[in-house]
Design an enzyme around this catalytic site. Sequence first.
Site, PDB file in Angstrom:
ATOM      1  N   GLY A   1      14.282  49.437  19.775  1.00  0.00           N
ATOM      2  CA  GLY A   1      13.794  50.720  20.275  1.00  0.00           C
ATOM      3  C   GLY A   1      14.249  51.039  21.685  1.00  0.00           C
TER       4      GLY A   1
ATOM      5  CG  HIS B   1       8.834  44.044  13.622  1.00  0.00           C
ATOM      6  ND1 HIS B   1       8.541  44.439  14.906  1.00  0.00           N
ATOM      7  CD2 HIS B   1       9.972  44.690  13.267  1.00  0.00           C
ATOM      8  CE1 HIS B   1       9.484  45.293  15.295  1.00  0.00           C
ATOM      9  NE2 HIS B   1      10.352  45.462  14.324  1.00  0.00           N
TER      10      HIS B   1
ATOM     11  CD  GLU C   1      14.183  43.634  13.729  1.00  0.00           C
ATOM     12  OE1 GLU C   1      14.729  44.659  13.336  1.00  0.00           O
ATOM     13  OE2 GLU C   1      12.963  43.547  13.941  1.00  0.00           O
TER      14      GLU C   1
ATOM     15  CG  ASN D   1       9.972  48.627  10.482  1.00  0.00           C
ATOM     16  OD1 ASN D   1       8.939  49.150  10.064  1.00  0.00           O
ATOM     17  ND2 ASN D   1       9.983  47.770  11.491  1.00  0.00           N
ATOM     18  CD1 TRP D   2      11.041  54.593   7.310  1.00  0.00           C
ATOM     19  CD2 TRP D   2       9.387  55.687   6.259  1.00  0.00           C
ATOM     20  NE1 TRP D   2      11.594  55.318   6.285  1.00  0.00           N
ATOM     21  CE2 TRP D   2      10.611  55.998   5.620  1.00  0.00           C
ATOM     22  CE3 TRP D   2       8.209  56.269   5.763  1.00  0.00           C
ATOM     23  CZ2 TRP D   2      10.681  56.852   4.525  1.00  0.00           C
ATOM     24  CZ3 TRP D   2       8.279  57.111   4.667  1.00  0.00           C
ATOM     25  CH2 TRP D   2       9.506  57.394   4.056  1.00  0.00           C
ATOM     26  CE  LYS D   3      10.126  49.580  14.554  1.00  0.00           C
ATOM     27  NZ  LYS D   3      10.558  49.215  15.885  1.00  0.00           N
TER      28      LYS D   3
ATOM     29  CD  GLU E   1       7.659  47.284  16.934  1.00  0.00           C
ATOM     30  OE1 GLU E   1       7.199  47.708  15.862  1.00  0.00           O
ATOM     31  OE2 GLU E   1       8.737  47.691  17.423  1.00  0.00           O
TER      32      GLU E   1
ATOM     33  N   GLY F   1      14.169  53.234  14.381  1.00  0.00           N
ATOM     34  CA  GLY F   1      14.288  54.662  14.726  1.00  0.00           C
ATOM     35  C   GLY F   1      15.203  55.454  13.804  1.00  0.00           C
TER      36      GLY F   1
HETATM   37  P1  PGA Z   1      15.013  50.067  16.203  1.00  0.00           P
HETATM   38  O1  PGA Z   1      13.950  49.098  15.544  1.00  0.00           O
HETATM   39  O2  PGA Z   1      16.105  50.260  15.189  1.00  0.00           O
HETATM   40  O3  PGA Z   1      14.260  51.344  16.481  1.00  0.00           O
HETATM   41  O4  PGA Z   1      15.508  49.413  17.433  1.00  0.00           O
HETATM   42  C1  PGA Z   1      14.335  48.019  14.729  1.00  0.00           C
HETATM   43  C2  PGA Z   1      13.123  47.290  14.239  1.00  0.00           C
HETATM   44  O5  PGA Z   1      12.140  47.208  14.971  1.00  0.00           O
HETATM   45  O6  PGA Z   1      13.098  46.778  13.112  1.00  0.00           O
END
Ligand code: PGA
Length: 260
Positions: free
Chosen positions: A176, A98, A170, A9-11, A100, A238
């Site tokens: 993160g 997600h 998650e 997941n590049w966000k 976020e 990340g």
């Molecule tokens: P992270 O993110 O590996 O940077 O903790 C995971 C995600 O949000 O899918």
Amino acid sequence: MRNKIVAGNWKMNCSFDEAEMLVDEILDRLEEQEELECEVIVCPPFPYLEMLTDMEFEEQQFNVGAQNCSAYEKGAYTGEVSAKMLRSLDVDYCIVGHSERRKYFGETNEVLAEKINRLIENNMSPIYCVGEVLEEREANRHFEVVKEQLEKGLFHLDRDAINDVVIAYEPVWAIGTGKTATPDQAQEMHAFIRSLVKEHYGDAVADEIRILYGGSCNAKNATELFSQPDVDGGLIGGASLKAEDFVSICVQASQIKEKE
Ligand code: PGA
């Protein structure tokens, strides 16, 4: 046997050039591997999806996913991107719910259920994210929270449709933050999620459905997390932005399958 999945997941990262360089390096490194036994999914920002779906890649198990889609079918919804548009670009997967999106964009389980419906109608596979925040875990409410996210967001699907879904656990406190769930914590929740799937859809569906772990999963801890019996791979944030680390995670997932 459940084939493992590693999804990146590049966000909201990378310019177009950076995205091109990153995916080129990922594919080069994947091609160096012989018979990778795991499915690799890369989820870039919307503007780069077509670049990725246009790429020729011999490895059958490389797929492209979006990070979000609209709950609406089409029409006057400025700024939205529909599941149908994604499908028309040959996108196979889409992350839904997600943390976020839940936190910063107020997406509720009910809205997420609609997004999942749009994806299923367009023959795409949702990667449905669930997970508790730190206070919920500390109050010992994590099972209850995840159960509610599944019941309201996902379990309205019928038996046929659920087969196309991937679930990602998650824990929000691990995303993160560098604070990964322990393999035992991950296994405990994954087994719980699988037991809920079994209750709703029966043994066969529960045995088949893939449940990924996400939250500070990286090249150093992937093997121990993916070795847990109910952890079928990872959703990587990340570490998916570094080709070397991301491909190392894919290789680790693939080796676990070979050992079984
Ligand atoms: P992270 O993110 O590996 O940077 O903790 C995971 C995600 O949000 O899918």
